[in-house]
Design an enzyme around this catalytic site. Structure first.
Site, PDB file in Angstrom:
ATOM      1  N   ALA A  68       0.839  -1.151   0.101  1.00  0.00           N
ATOM      2  CA  ALA A  68      -0.108   0.185   0.105  1.00  0.00           C
ATOM      3  C   ALA A  68       0.823   1.543   0.249  1.00  0.00           C
ATOM      4  CB  ALA A  68      -0.894   0.020   1.110  1.00  0.00           C
ATOM      5  N   THR A  69       1.938   1.303   0.568  1.00  0.00           N
ATOM      6  CA  THR A  69       2.910   2.390   0.580  1.00  0.00           C
ATOM      7  C   THR A  69       3.276   2.982  -1.020  1.00  0.00           C
ATOM      8  OG1 THR A  69       4.009   2.046   2.704  1.00  0.00           O
ATOM      9  CG2 THR A  69       5.297   3.470   1.231  1.00  0.00           C
ATOM     10  N   GLN A 178      -7.245  -0.670   5.734  1.00  0.00           N
ATOM     11  CA  GLN A 178      -7.697  -1.159   7.290  1.00  0.00           C
ATOM     12  C   GLN A 178      -9.275  -1.582   7.004  1.00  0.00           C
ATOM     13  OE1 GLN A 178      -6.480  -2.324   9.653  1.00  0.00           O
ATOM     14  NE2 GLN A 178      -3.996  -1.602   9.477  1.00  0.00           N
ATOM     15  N   SER A 198      -3.596  -3.417   0.501  1.00  0.00           N
ATOM     16  CA  SER A 198      -2.460  -4.095   0.841  1.00  0.00           C
ATOM     17  C   SER A 198      -2.791  -5.589   1.372  1.00  0.00           C
ATOM     18  CB  SER A 198      -2.097  -3.505   2.366  1.00  0.00           C
ATOM     19  OG  SER A 198      -0.909  -4.398   3.086  1.00  0.00           O
ATOM     20  N   THR A 236       9.552  -7.203 -12.844  1.00  0.00           N
ATOM     21  CA  THR A 236       9.010  -8.414 -13.241  1.00  0.00           C
ATOM     22  C   THR A 236       7.988  -8.524 -11.872  1.00  0.00           C
ATOM     23  OG1 THR A 236      10.934  -8.994 -14.238  1.00  0.00           O
ATOM     24  CG2 THR A 236       9.341 -10.683 -13.060  1.00  0.00           C
ATOM     25  N   CYS A 323       4.134   1.436  12.463  1.00  0.00           N
ATOM     26  CA  CYS A 323       5.087   2.292  11.726  1.00  0.00           C
ATOM     27  C   CYS A 323       5.544   3.272  12.555  1.00  0.00           C
ATOM     28  CB  CYS A 323       4.473   2.700  10.399  1.00  0.00           C
ATOM     29  SG  CYS A 323       3.642   1.864   9.331  1.00  0.00           S
TER      30      CYS A 323
END
Length: 377
Positions: A68-69, A178, A198, A236, A323
């Site tokens: 997701a980042t 979330q 994610s 790839t 995080c």
């Protein structure tokens, strides 16, 4: 082991593990034209279709990323490259995950005007507050669906719908990490042009995610190279991780509503037990919040000390966002959590396999912690 840190990551489900193994066995490069490559490409296509079906969109609107980042960075910087030269305003909130907040900070450094909408005195962000921050010079609105520290559900659908009616040119982005496969999430009702997903939050492996890009919207890529993912994300494809992601989605797709009801019942039980201990305060409550994520404070006990005490009892929680690595949460302050409670806050995040027995053991351990640990001065 009692695992109550599912907002940080989830244990890969059996279907996802089998998917990863299959992706390792069919080891061909999906871009290769021979049968070995075609077999790998079919796995990727199957996973793409599974994610698309879960969101109610088409497979060509789903692009696989490393997580997701990367998805959020691609969305935010892509919107900037697409429209940022003509328009300068970005609207977001003060409670976003760093994967959104930090890229927006960078846009501000590059000269964009950033408007960050804060929760009101009740700890709520309204759709009207978000809408009011948008003007004709806005090119991007980025709002998360579910806050990763409190479980607050932000009014994305209503806000984005209002914005699109008056400012159809504005690109809307939603961090759904979330919320995806926990709450009903469909692209048409969410009114989002871009959605970040994610894998490791939904019982798939780490290192895999996806970005939904509404058909007809063109944003430049973040990564350049061999042109994979239709030039949106070169590199790839990681077939094992993609396959594991797809299998996790398939395993959950038919039970989102059922799982949500189960976890709501578990959350209600959790709140009842919290109320029985006068030292425990539930930091955030709302009729609309996600039951999967809960924030509590335990009076007199420091978060980090409590976390490690619980770990010794075989119970795993976190002191906040994974995080943040133990830093005092600015997000909780934005939600009007009292300053004195911040040093005593832990996050309890449920998964679909957690039970009332897990809650009971947590409560016993918290009581024991209150008896044995030194109080905060």
């Amino acid at each position: 082991m009692i695992y109550l840190d599912n907002a940080a990551t989830t244990k890969p489900c059996e279907s996802a593990v089998r998917g990863v193994v299959k992706g390792l066995e069919l080891f061909g490069n999906p871009s290769s034209l021979h049968k070995c490559g075609l077999d790998a490409e079919l796995l990727v296509s199957g996973a793409r279709e599974a994610v698309a079906q879960s969101l109610g969109c088409t497979a060509d609107e789903i692009f696989f990323t490393s997580g997701a980042t990367e998805s959020s960075n691609t969305a935010i910087f892509g919107a900037f490259k697409s429209q940022g030269k003509r328009k300068k305003r970005v609207v977001t909130t003060t409670v976003e995950h760093p994967a959104t907040a930090r890229p927006v900070d960078e846009l501000e450094r590059l000269g964009c005007e950033v408007v960050r909408v804060s929760p009101d005195d009740n700890g709520e962000i309204t759709a009207h507050d978000i809408f009011a921050a948008v003007n004709d010079d806005t090119f991007l609105v980025s709002v998360m669906l579910v806050n990763n520290e409190t479980g607050a559900v932000l009014p994305v659908q209503k806000a984005f719908s209002m914005i699109k009616k008056k400012y159809p040119h504005v690109i809307t982005h939603c961090d759904c990490v979330q919320g995806y496969m926990k709450l009903p999430v469909k692209t048409k009702t969410l009114c989002a042009d871009l959605i970040s997903l994610s894998g490791h939050k939904i019982y798939a492996p780490k290192g895999i995610g996806a970005l939904y890009v509404r058909k007809g919207l063109h944003i430049p890529p973040l990564l350049f190279g061999g042109g994979q993912e239709k030039n949106m994300r070169s590199g790839t494809e990681s077939v094992p991780l993609i396959c594991g992601f797809g299998e996790a989605v398939k395993a959950l797709s038919g039970s989102v509503a059922q799982n949500l009801e189960k976890v709501r019942e578990l959350e209600a039980y959790f709140f009842e037990k919290c109320a029985e201990n006068e030292d425990i305060t539930v930091n955030y409550r709302s009729d609309t919040k996600s039951p999967y994520v809960n924030s509590i404070s335990v009076r007199g006990l420091r978060s980090e000390v409590l976390l490690h005490f619980l770990e010794q009892q075989g119970i795993y929680v976190s002191s906040g966002s994974a995080c943040s690595k133990g830093k005092k949460s600015s997000v909780l302050q934005q939600f009007r959590i009292p300053v004195q409670a911040l040093d005593s806050t832990i996050r309890v995040s449920f998964g679909i396999d957690n039970t009332k027995a897990d809650v009971d053991e947590l409560m016993k351990a918290l009581t024991l912690a209150g008896e044995q640990l030194a109080k905060v001065k």
